[in-house]
Design a protein around this motif. Sequence first.
Motif, PDB file in Angstrom:
ATOM      1  N   PHE A   2     -28.255   0.159  15.430  1.00 30.05           N
ATOM      2  CA  PHE A   2     -29.035  -0.871  15.259  1.00 30.05           C
ATOM      3  C   PHE A   2     -30.387  -0.776  15.905  1.00 30.05           C
ATOM      4  O   PHE A   2     -31.036  -1.762  16.384  1.00 30.05           O
ATOM      5  N   LYS A  83     -18.464  -5.602  19.632  1.00 31.83           N
ATOM      6  CA  LYS A  83     -19.207  -5.611  18.668  1.00 31.83           C
ATOM      7  C   LYS A  83     -20.060  -4.253  18.592  1.00 31.83           C
ATOM      8  O   LYS A  83     -20.628  -4.181  17.454  1.00 31.83           O
ATOM      9  N   ASP A  86     -19.677  -2.326  15.605  1.00 30.91           N
ATOM     10  CA  ASP A  86     -19.664  -2.886  14.120  1.00 30.91           C
ATOM     11  C   ASP A  86     -21.080  -2.354  13.658  1.00 30.91           C
ATOM     12  O   ASP A  86     -22.294  -2.384  14.439  1.00 30.91           O
ATOM     13  N   PRO A  87     -21.136  -1.431  12.846  1.00 20.86           N
ATOM     14  CA  PRO A  87     -22.451  -0.765  12.225  1.00 20.86           C
ATOM     15  C   PRO A  87     -23.520  -1.803  11.800  1.00 20.86           C
ATOM     16  O   PRO A  87     -24.704  -1.435  11.643  1.00 20.86           O
ATOM     17  N   MET A  88     -23.156  -3.067  11.439  1.00 21.71           N
ATOM     18  CA  MET A  88     -23.905  -3.858  11.148  1.00 21.71           C
ATOM     19  C   MET A  88     -24.389  -5.047  12.436  1.00 21.71           C
ATOM     20  O   MET A  88     -25.422  -6.120  12.100  1.00 21.71           O
ATOM     21  N   LYS A  90     -26.537  -6.478  15.271  1.00 27.05           N
ATOM     22  CA  LYS A  90     -28.008  -6.607  15.416  1.00 27.05           C
ATOM     23  C   LYS A  90     -28.203  -6.222  16.961  1.00 27.05           C
ATOM     24  O   LYS A  90     -27.478  -6.501  17.750  1.00 27.05           O
TER      25      LYS A  90
END
Length: 149
Positions: A2, A83, A86-88, A90
Amino acid sequence: MFLGLSVAALLAAAGCSSTDAAVSITVPTPSPEAAGYCRALHKELPRTVAGLDLGDAGPKSELTAEWGDGEIVLRCGVPRPAKMDDPMAKGIEADGVNWLLEQSDDAGPRFTTTYRKAYVEVTLSAAYAHDASPLAALAPAVRRTVPGL
């Protein structure tokens, strides 16, 4: 992952918070290696961040700091946030330091450094939900004292 999101993305992602209450401070329990980095960081922290003075409320610890009446809270040596898997997830970059963004509905945003040998967490009150300047103010001390991976 990210990296490279702009401050504008942070501002859009942070959203509004429903409270301006100060956050509580829990002292982390890092490994001895991480605690050493945190002690070094504590000595380098700025006296003011976003116009707020370094406070003396909360627990006396080289692992925590707060500015104002808890509007900005730093904890060093926190566990790696789940978190981060999590590749998504932010995140933003502020003055050479990468931060994971975690937003809750009932508090301001929480940021945790990434790619560092100790995790540094900064929680902002709702008043700073759209302001990345506290992260930029803290970044030089983080870069000097907490090595990257």
